[in-house]
Scaffold this motif. Sequence first.
Motif: not given
Ligand code: SF4
Length: 441
Positions: A169, A161, A269, A163, A165-166, A242, A281, A203-204
Amino acid sequence: MTGTKKLYVKTYGCQMNVYDSERMAEALGAQGYEQVESPEGADMILLNTCHIREKAAEKVYSELGRFKPLREANPDLKIGVAGCVAQAEGEEIMRRQPMVDLVVGPQTYHRLPSMMEALGRGEKALDTEFPEEDKFAHLPKARLPKRGPTAFLTVQEGCDKFCSFCVVPYTRGAEVSRPADRLLREARDLVERGVREITLLGQNVNAYHGAGPDGGEWGLARLIREMARIDGLDRIRFTTSHPNDMEDDLIAAHGDCDKLMPYLHLPVQAGSDKVLKAMNRKHTAEQYIRLIERIRAVRPDLHLSGDFIVGFPGETEEDFQATLDLVETVGYGTAYSFKYSARPGTPAAERAMVDAAEADDRLQRLQALITKQQRATQDAMVGRTVSVLFEKPGRMPGQMVGKSEYLHAVHVDGPEGLAGQIAKVEIVESRPNSLSGRLLG
Ligand code: SF4
Ligand code: SAH
Ligand code: F3S
């Protein structure tokens, strides 16, 4: 293997790390290691780490520093770092903390046995690849002892995904789903060992699309429905989902699959569309709210849980108000809120931060609202009858504690023999973090 060596494992971060720690302990168990509860006197210390926020990552180094006297007392003590900090920082960990003998990423810990051999030769070992092979297929399948009534089962790993900030991945890699027949087999094994509730992890997790034994591809709903056929397995949960992967069949399962518990962790979020877009998102606040309505239409008593980030770069007071509004609209049974932490290598880390005091203030205001909702949802349980899966004795003598279908901790006066049983309980009191009730029948 000769003799028993002592292994101390400390786990940080999400439930997937809890699951991985169990698997690593099993892999090392096959090498003659027995798990102990404290680092003192251990022959091997393994930290299974989390990189999600800066604080989480820094904790690892302060914890490692504390092992220095243990290493001085026992020069043969081996120290390993696993998990997401291991993946993100690799060799840097050994540079910053030369006591570390082993660094292993979340996708390569099935290679621990050969890494341990290198350690035995006095070498250091590092492996943070993303190999093609399935690590779970390479882990030992020895018959394992009885265990408590609840267990995690990782069905999917990684995230596509991105995102903004994350780190996930990057630390966990691309989405990979485990084949359904292996998961069903693992679930049956768990049930034989005393497990009655399984939480499917990813995670997803709702992006699950594993190979089915029928040659087709199974989604999460299909996997849940097949797992629900296992006798002795009474409860199924899944986390984390998600919003964009909440497919029709999975929504329907919340209405028609009795073993699927009425609790859903569905992070959004933020409540501002501008911020959601900047977070990458790929959904709006409105789409999220509509989705919740659809799930509640088939399961009106569903308890919702969520994650929120405040102080994301560019978040204004007005954007933050939109988050508060969304929380008001949805009504959460539980929610987790975090102050944005800039993570190296992620796109958002390049952007200007919100003033720290402002972000702190927003976090407090959001947490106050969440606490109020959490309390109200809990108080509303008083007088209702829930079904509780009992896990262990409570803190008071003669007390037992377990979880309701809504994941509330519930205390009752009852015998220790209740552990592993599911019983009806009438809720009589709501306390800050738990409910207390009376056993029925
Ligand atoms: Fe991170 Fe969850 Fe977004 Fe994947 S979906 S990048 S694990 S916040
Ligand atoms: N896969 C899940 C959860 C991933 S991490 C999901 O998509 O929701 C768990 C939570 O940590 C996230 O939901 C998010 O709220 C929070 N988080 C992730 N990165 C963060 C960061 N850089 N700063 C603050 N919180 C973060
Ligand atoms: Fe942390 Fe890695 Fe889980 S960063 S939240 S341990 S996937």
